[in-house]
Scaffold this active site. Structure first.
Site, mmCIF file in Angstrom:
data_model
loop_
_atom_site.group_PDB
_atom_site.id
_atom_site.type_symbol
_atom_site.label_atom_id
_atom_site.label_comp_id
_atom_site.label_asym_id
_atom_site.label_seq_id
_atom_site.Cartn_x
_atom_site.Cartn_y
_atom_site.Cartn_z
ATOM 1 N N ASN A 78 0.879 -1.169 0.000
ATOM 2 C CA ASN A 78 0.000 0.000 0.000
ATOM 3 C C ASN A 78 0.917 1.220 0.000
ATOM 4 O O ASN A 78 1.500 1.544 1.024
ATOM 5 C CB ASN A 78 -0.899 -0.035 1.252
ATOM 6 N N TRP A 79 1.025 1.837 -1.158
ATOM 7 C CA TRP A 79 1.990 2.938 -1.290
ATOM 8 C C TRP A 79 1.487 4.243 -0.663
ATOM 9 O O TRP A 79 2.245 5.215 -0.581
ATOM 10 C CB TRP A 79 2.330 3.170 -2.770
ATOM 11 N N LYS A 80 0.213 4.282 -0.295
ATOM 12 C CA LYS A 80 -0.388 5.485 0.313
ATOM 13 C C LYS A 80 -0.137 6.708 -0.596
ATOM 14 O O LYS A 80 -0.039 6.538 -1.810
ATOM 15 C CB LYS A 80 0.119 5.669 1.748
ATOM 16 N N HIS B 223 -9.543 1.085 5.143
ATOM 17 C CA HIS B 223 -8.258 1.336 5.796
ATOM 18 C C HIS B 223 -8.467 2.309 6.964
ATOM 19 O O HIS B 223 -9.262 3.245 6.872
ATOM 20 C CB HIS B 223 -7.250 1.913 4.797
ATOM 21 N N GLU C 89 -6.766 4.694 7.989
ATOM 22 C CA GLU C 89 -6.512 6.107 7.692
ATOM 23 C C GLU C 89 -7.741 6.755 7.066
ATOM 24 O O GLU C 89 -8.045 7.919 7.327
ATOM 25 C CB GLU C 89 -5.270 6.229 6.789
ATOM 26 N N GLU D 155 -5.285 -4.846 10.636
ATOM 27 C CA GLU D 155 -4.334 -3.745 10.799
ATOM 28 C C GLU D 155 -4.649 -2.998 12.095
ATOM 29 O O GLU D 155 -5.491 -2.091 12.098
ATOM 30 C CB GLU D 155 -4.435 -2.785 9.606
ATOM 31 N N GLY E 132 2.633 2.456 10.872
ATOM 32 C CA GLY E 132 3.559 3.572 10.720
ATOM 33 C C GLY E 132 4.367 3.893 11.966
ATOM 34 O O GLY E 132 4.996 4.948 12.055
ATOM 35 N N SER F 229 3.519 -1.999 10.457
ATOM 36 C CA SER F 229 4.970 -2.055 10.705
ATOM 37 C C SER F 229 5.562 -3.430 10.424
ATOM 38 O O SER F 229 6.482 -3.869 11.119
ATOM 39 C CB SER F 229 5.302 -1.596 12.130
ATOM 40 N N GLY G 123 2.973 -1.098 4.297
ATOM 41 C CA GLY G 123 3.029 0.336 4.016
ATOM 42 C C GLY G 123 4.436 0.773 3.676
ATOM 43 O O GLY G 123 4.926 0.568 2.567
HETATM 44 P P1 13P Z 1 3.106 0.457 7.717
HETATM 45 O O1 13P Z 1 3.605 -0.849 7.147
HETATM 46 O O2 13P Z 1 3.842 1.638 7.227
HETATM 47 O O3 13P Z 1 2.973 0.389 9.200
HETATM 48 O O4 13P Z 1 1.598 0.633 7.138
HETATM 49 C C1 13P Z 1 0.753 -0.438 7.167
HETATM 50 C C2 13P Z 1 -0.476 -0.097 6.407
HETATM 51 O O5 13P Z 1 -1.186 0.820 6.767
HETATM 52 C C3 13P Z 1 -0.757 -0.880 5.197
HETATM 53 O O6 13P Z 1 -2.033 -0.621 4.724
#
Ligand code: 13P
Length: 276
Positions: free
Chosen positions: A32-34, A119, A121, A190, A196, A235, A256
């Protein structure tokens, strides 16, 4: 042939199931490149991943999910690699006067296979609630996409002992709109507090939650429960992937920040392959 006894306990529901068969879920590593990337960096990243991983293992799939404008570019870059394309969001609408929205059929049109829905976020920053997320999952399925449904609790919810109730609420809202006899989804656990932060959930926590999620899926439909991959996200990186990959009912990772580094992403893939 194996037999698994499943004891499913919720606040108000206790059910016993006996599962027969040898079906297991395919493993997946999904990036997930966000809100990150550019034409140049996307190209560099995919070229490095392809160089380090010329052939995928058929037991472990890989997908990357760039932001919308780069989907056609990345679709082109992954051609012939076996890597699949994911998107990070979709509209619950199919078409019409919805400025700024993107429909599932449009994602399908440019080669997308997976779409991330729910998600944390988007739940936190865009105010997406369970009902909207359920409609998005249904729209994704109707468009022929595989929704990657994210569920998970906040730190406060975990500390208040509400993890199971939160997961059940998030799942129940969506599963009323899913036909588990034929729809295919990917489920991702998640925990919001692990995203993060550089600190993943502990193996014990992950095992507990994934066992709970598997039992929930099987209670909905035995075969659906067995074939639905359950990914861990929060993470996960090259250093902890081998430990997480061998936890029962972990069928891969939703990655992420480590998905933006070819070495890390491929190490995670290798850990899943070793555990397959
Ligand atoms: P991180 O791997 O940066 O913690 O993010 C996980 C995530 O939100 C994947 O959707």
């Amino acid at each position: 042939m194996f037999q698994v006894q499943i004891v499913f306990v919720t606040q108000s529901l206790i059910c016993h199931l006996t599962v027969g068969g040898n079906m297991t879920a395919k493993k997946w590593v999904i990036g997930n490149w966000k809100l990150q990337g550019s034409l140049a960096s996307n190209r560099g990243l995919i070229e490095c991943i392809r160089a380090r991983l010329p052939v995928l293992d058929e037991r472990v799939g890989m997908a990357v999910s760039p932001v919308f404008p780069y989907l056609p570019q990345v679709a082109d870059l992954i051609k012939g690699s076996g890597i699949d394309l994911g998107a990070q969001n979709l509209s619950e609408q199919v078409k019409g006067a919805y400025t700024g929205e993107v429909a599932g059929t449009m994602l399908k049109d440019v080669g997308v296979k997976f779409v991330i829905v729910g998600h944390s976020e988007r739940r936190a920053y865009q105010g997406e609630d369970d009902e909207l997320i359920a409609r998005k999952v249904r729209s994704a399925l109707d468009a022929g996409l595989v929704p990657v449904l994210c569920v998970g609790e906040t730190r406060d919810e975990r500390e208040a002992g509400e993890t199971w109730a939160i997961l059940l609420r998030q799942l129940n809202a969506v599963f009323d709109l899913i036909d588990s006899s034929k729809d295919d989804i990917v489920l991702a656990y998640e925990p919001r507090w692990a995203i993060g932060t550089g600190v993943s959930a502990t193996p014990e926590m992950i095992a507990d939650v994934h066992g709970f999620l598997r039992t929930y899926l099987v209670a909905r439909h035995v075969e659906f429960g067995a074939r639905t991959p359950i990914l861990y996200g929060g993470s996960m990186n090259g250093a902890n992937a081998a430990t997480i990959a061998i936890i029962p009912d972990v069928d891969g990772g939703l990655i992420g920040s480590a998905a933006l580094k070819a070495d890390e992403f491929v190490s995670i893939y290798d850990a899943l392959r070793a555990a397959a």
